[in-house]
Scaffold this active site. Structure first.
Site, short mmCIF file in Angstrom:
data_model
loop_
_atom_site.label_atom_id
_atom_site.label_comp_id
_atom_site.label_asym_id
_atom_site.label_seq_id
_atom_site.Cartn_x
_atom_site.Cartn_y
_atom_site.Cartn_z
N GLY A 39 42.26 25.62 38.08
CA GLY A 39 41.01 26.30 38.44
C GLY A 39 41.27 27.34 39.49
N GLN A 81 37.23 36.72 40.69
CA GLN A 81 36.87 35.45 41.34
C GLN A 81 37.50 35.37 42.73
OE1 GLN A 81 34.26 33.84 40.15
NE2 GLN A 81 35.28 31.91 39.82
N GLY A 109 26.07 30.92 40.39
CA GLY A 109 25.81 29.48 40.47
C GLY A 109 26.12 29.00 41.88
N PHE A 110 27.40 28.89 42.17
CA PHE A 110 27.88 28.52 43.51
C PHE A 110 27.39 27.14 43.93
CE2 PHE A 110 26.75 33.21 43.74
CZ PHE A 110 27.98 33.63 43.29
N GLY A 159 38.15 29.43 40.90
CA GLY A 159 36.92 29.90 41.55
C GLY A 159 36.71 29.39 42.96
N GLU A 160 37.12 28.17 43.21
CA GLU A 160 36.84 27.61 44.54
C GLU A 160 38.06 27.61 45.44
OE1 GLU A 160 33.35 24.66 44.35
OE2 GLU A 160 34.33 24.55 42.41
N PRO A 217 42.78 37.85 33.22
CA PRO A 217 43.23 38.45 34.48
C PRO A 217 42.13 39.19 35.25
CG PRO A 217 44.73 38.99 32.67
CD PRO A 217 43.55 38.32 32.06
N GLY A 228 35.69 24.40 34.95
CA GLY A 228 35.16 25.09 33.76
C GLY A 228 36.23 25.47 32.76
MO1 MOS Z 1 30.31 24.41 42.46
S1 MOS Z 1 29.90 24.27 44.47
O1 MOS Z 1 31.34 23.13 42.27
O2 MOS Z 1 28.93 24.43 41.58
#
Ligand code: MOS
Length: 723
Positions: free
Chosen positions: A687, A623, A233-234, A689-690, A617, A504
């Site tokens: 979170g 990620q 996605g990103f 991922g980011e 994990p 998410g």
């Molecule tokens: Mo992500 S850049 O928050 O889809």
């Protein structure tokens, strides 16, 4: 939990190819579509000659224009709409940017469609345009005035800066970048009578459903969007894409299902991208490096037709306990498609600038960069005065320093050498990312055979949300993971709010957690502890039991669920009534700069993250590794190049848009603090991922400075920057 359960639950489906992505679907009588795109930088089409395209054997339809009645505008995501930009191609003769679709071709085969697209001939009237933020024609507006999004301020930063004994004032440039997810953008649309069924890999089935209904003037109840897997996605799939509406109209006209897979080259113009941003960072400190003031001014590229907001200072104002913070964010309009969210959209670029300046402050004050950061730690959000729900940044820094062997670092630039003579650079940077939560609806059903099925808001784009949900349920009920089935990305199951912004897990898991409490109540069993699901269900006399629970963020009104049901975005955070919530990370990077070629290598990275409780994990660590790979890529490889003569972006293939290869990536050592944040939600998840990407490029740049004595002000860092 058994070790065998600590895995990616859909790994088997993925490696055996049974996981189906949007465009994998091949229904009977399928037709294939493709776009022809504009070849001018800006202007309008005077005439489009479609005769040669229509004459290609197998071509069924060539469409160059829809009426406003047939296809309505989708609205801009950040202004109450559904799409990454307000501009819907094929609604007028205007060409806003090079690469904008001007015709849709549908044929019996992809080959015929592609051949026909190449035969589309357009006559244009051209207009002056600009694709660079400093060129004539680029208009700049103050965000605060233009869209009413106030800049983040506390205290009197200008005065405190002017009075500071130590001052740093530096400007950094971050290039435009593109998400390039492995799976190409695309999908299959088909009509079953009046019902529109869309198979498309997306981060937001809800926006597709409701946005398409708006565009086509039909009932959202007649639209189904099915997206069980997404190949990355990103941010590239975070909204209604402009191809789906035209595709649905073509499918209706032909009375056939239609597939469109956008070729890689076109994805650089048909989707959003990370815009160019320029950052002036001013830091004021006392002689010991204690921060007295920080000013972060940003200019960010946007399109002519939309004001994509700049939110860089949300993180730079929270990294340290700075009593005075300020800075202005400006938007610079250029002739491109509207930019948008790309993993750590603001935070990555902001941290490159801010954490480079912090490193410079450490050198200016003779402090160790880790110690300087620890000395400026804070338990309180300097902007709101609220406590952080959890902040383990100091632990991330300390544990990372230990794992990395930071104490062996000689701070003097250029002082450390490897066996082959290469300069060794060791750099550190911190990062943070807002912890947010969106409204979530979870359905859990337990069957008399002991199996449990969960349907919830969420999209699986490889980040592991399905694993996190399955593991949460398995652990809660004390059952094997294989007895848990998870349905996500399906508009028939739940509204499917956008999965993005690293919300998410914090969205899906608390909703599932609530549903499990209800399930236990209905089964008449204890609120916690292992459960014989089959026996408990049979004891009720039913074949199965189903419950539904809803969840919103702390202090968020329940009406947010209605916003989510309408396919619009409704996240809450990072400021909540009683606390401010962020995830935290520290990155330690070693670089080697070869003496003669100046080639820059990254032999190892240590990253320690605080994203609350780690539920899954394997996927959480994955990620972080992926984010570090991307951070290295951003530091040393990636940039979307433009040329003022042509418009659009130039390097639109994976050969020319450089991303790292295996030889670029070496050891990445990942660790988590793994402390539940129970103020934020009952599961304790924030979170990952980011935040994992925030600060990586800064740590690389700081390591390059340590190796060479050359401060980096621009990404990507290439050989000529370290000569
Ligand atoms: Mo992500 S850049 O928050 O889809």
């Amino acid at each position: 939990m058994k070790n065998a359960d600590l895995r990616r639950v859909d790994a088997y489906e993925k490696v055996t190819g049974t996981a189906t992505y949007g465009a994998d679907r091949v229904p009977e009588n399928l037709a294939y579509a493709t776009f022809a795109v504009a070849t001018i930088g800006k202007g309008r089409t005077v005439a489009i000659d479609t005769a040669a395209a229509e004459a290609v054997p197998g071509v069924r339809l060539v469409l160059t224009r829809f009426t406003d009645e047939e296809l309505r505008g989708p609205g801009f995501l950040m202004a109450g709409g559904y799409a990454f930009q307000s501009l819907q191609p094929l609604l007028s003769d205007a060409v806003a940017y090079r690469g904008q679709p001007i015709a849709l071709i549908v044929a019996d085969t992809p080959v015929a469609a592609t051949e026909a697209a190449e035969l589309i001939r357009a006559r244009y009237e051209t207009e002056p345009f600009t694709v660079r933020i400093d060129d004539e024609g680029a208009t700049s507006v103050l965000q605060e005035e233009a869209i009413g999004l106030p800049d983040i301020k506390v205290g009197d930063a200008e005065a405190a800066y002017a009075a500071s004994p130590v001052r740093i004032d530096e400007t950094y440039l971050h290039p435009a970048q593109h998400q390039v997810p492995l799976e190409l953008i695309g999908g299959v649309v088909e009509w079953h009578g009046d019902r529109l069924v869309v198979h498309e890999s997306t981060q937001t089935a809800g926006a597709l459903r409701n946005g398409l209904a708006k565009q086509l003037n039909i009932d959202p109840a007649d639209v189904e969007v099915i997206s069980p897997y997404t190949g990355g996605g990103f941010g590239a799939r975070n909204s209604l894409q402009p191809h789906i509406g035209p595709l649905a109209l073509a499918a209706r006209r032909l009375n056939r299902p239609v597939k469109l897979v956008i070729p890689r080259t076109q994805t650089f113009h048909t989707g959003s991208f990370r815009p160019v941003s320029r950052h002036r960072v001013r830091l004021g400190a006392d002689p010991s490096g204690r921060l007295l003031a920080a000013l972060h001014d940003v200019e960010q590229q946007t399109s002519r037709h939309d004001l994509y907001p700049a939110m860089y200072t949300e993180v730079t104002s929270r990294l340290y306990g700075v009593p005075n913070f300020g800075g202005q964010q400006r938007l610079v309009q250029t002739d491109v498609q509207t930019p948008g969210f790309m993993r750590a959209p603001y935070e990555g670029a902001a941290a490159f600038a801010f954490e480079s300046a912090i490193d410079q402050l450490a050198y200016a004050t003779g402090q160790d960069p880790v110690e300087l950061r620890l000395a400026n730690d804070t338990a309180t959000d300097p902007i709101t005065g609220l406590p952080f729900s959890s902040r383990h940044l100091a632990q991330c820094l300390k544990r990372g320093a230990e794992r990395f062997g930071w104490e062996k670092r000689d701070p003097s630039p250029g002082s450390m050498r490897a066996d082959d003579g290469s300069f060794v650079g060791l750099g550190v940077a911190a990062g943070c990312y807002a912890a947010m939560v969106a409204p979530g609806i979870a359905q859990v059903s337990a069957a008399a055979d002991g199996r449990v099925t969960v349907g919830v808001d969420g999209h699986e784009m490889g980040q592991g949300i399905r694993s996190a949900i399955a593991l949460l349920v398995a652990e809660d009920l004390g059952i094997p993971v294989r007895d848990v089935a998870v349905q996500v990305g399906d508009s028939r199951v739940a509204p499917q709010h956008l999965t993005a912004g690293s919300w998410g897990s914090a969205t899906a898991l608390p909703a599932v957690h609530k549903a499990l409490r209800q399930l236990r109540q209905q089964l008449g069993v204890a609120d916690t502890g292992a459960l014989d699901v089959a026996a408990a269900v049979r004891a009720t006399g039913h074949q199965s039991l189903e419950v539904e629970a809803t969840n919103v963020g702390p202090g968020q009104p329940p009406e947010a669920l209605d916003v989510s049901r309408s396919g619009l975005i409704a996240p809450a955070g990072p400021v909540f009534p009683d606390f401010t919530a962020f995830s935290w990370v520290a990155h330690f990077v070693e670089v080697r700069v070869e003496v003669t070629t100046r080639r820059i290598r990254v032999p190892r990275v240590v990253s320690v993250a605080d994203g609350g409780k780690v539920v899954s994990p394997v996927t959480a660590a994955s990620q972080v590794r992926g984010a570090v790979v991307w951070g290295i890529s951003g530091a040393l490889r990636e940039a979307n190049e433009v040329d003022p003569r042509f418009g659009g972006f130039l390097n639109t293939t994976l050969e020319e848009y450089a991303v790292p290869v295996n030889a670029d990536i070496h050891r990445i050592d990942v660790d988590f603090i793994d402390e539940p944040d129970l103020l934020f939600n009952d599961v304790g998840v924030k979170g990952i991922g980011e935040v994992a990407m925030v600060g990586v490029s800064a740590a690389v740049a700081n390591a390059v400075f340590h190796a060479t004595g050359k401060r980096q002000h621009q990404l990507p860092i290439t050989l000529e920057h370290v000569l």
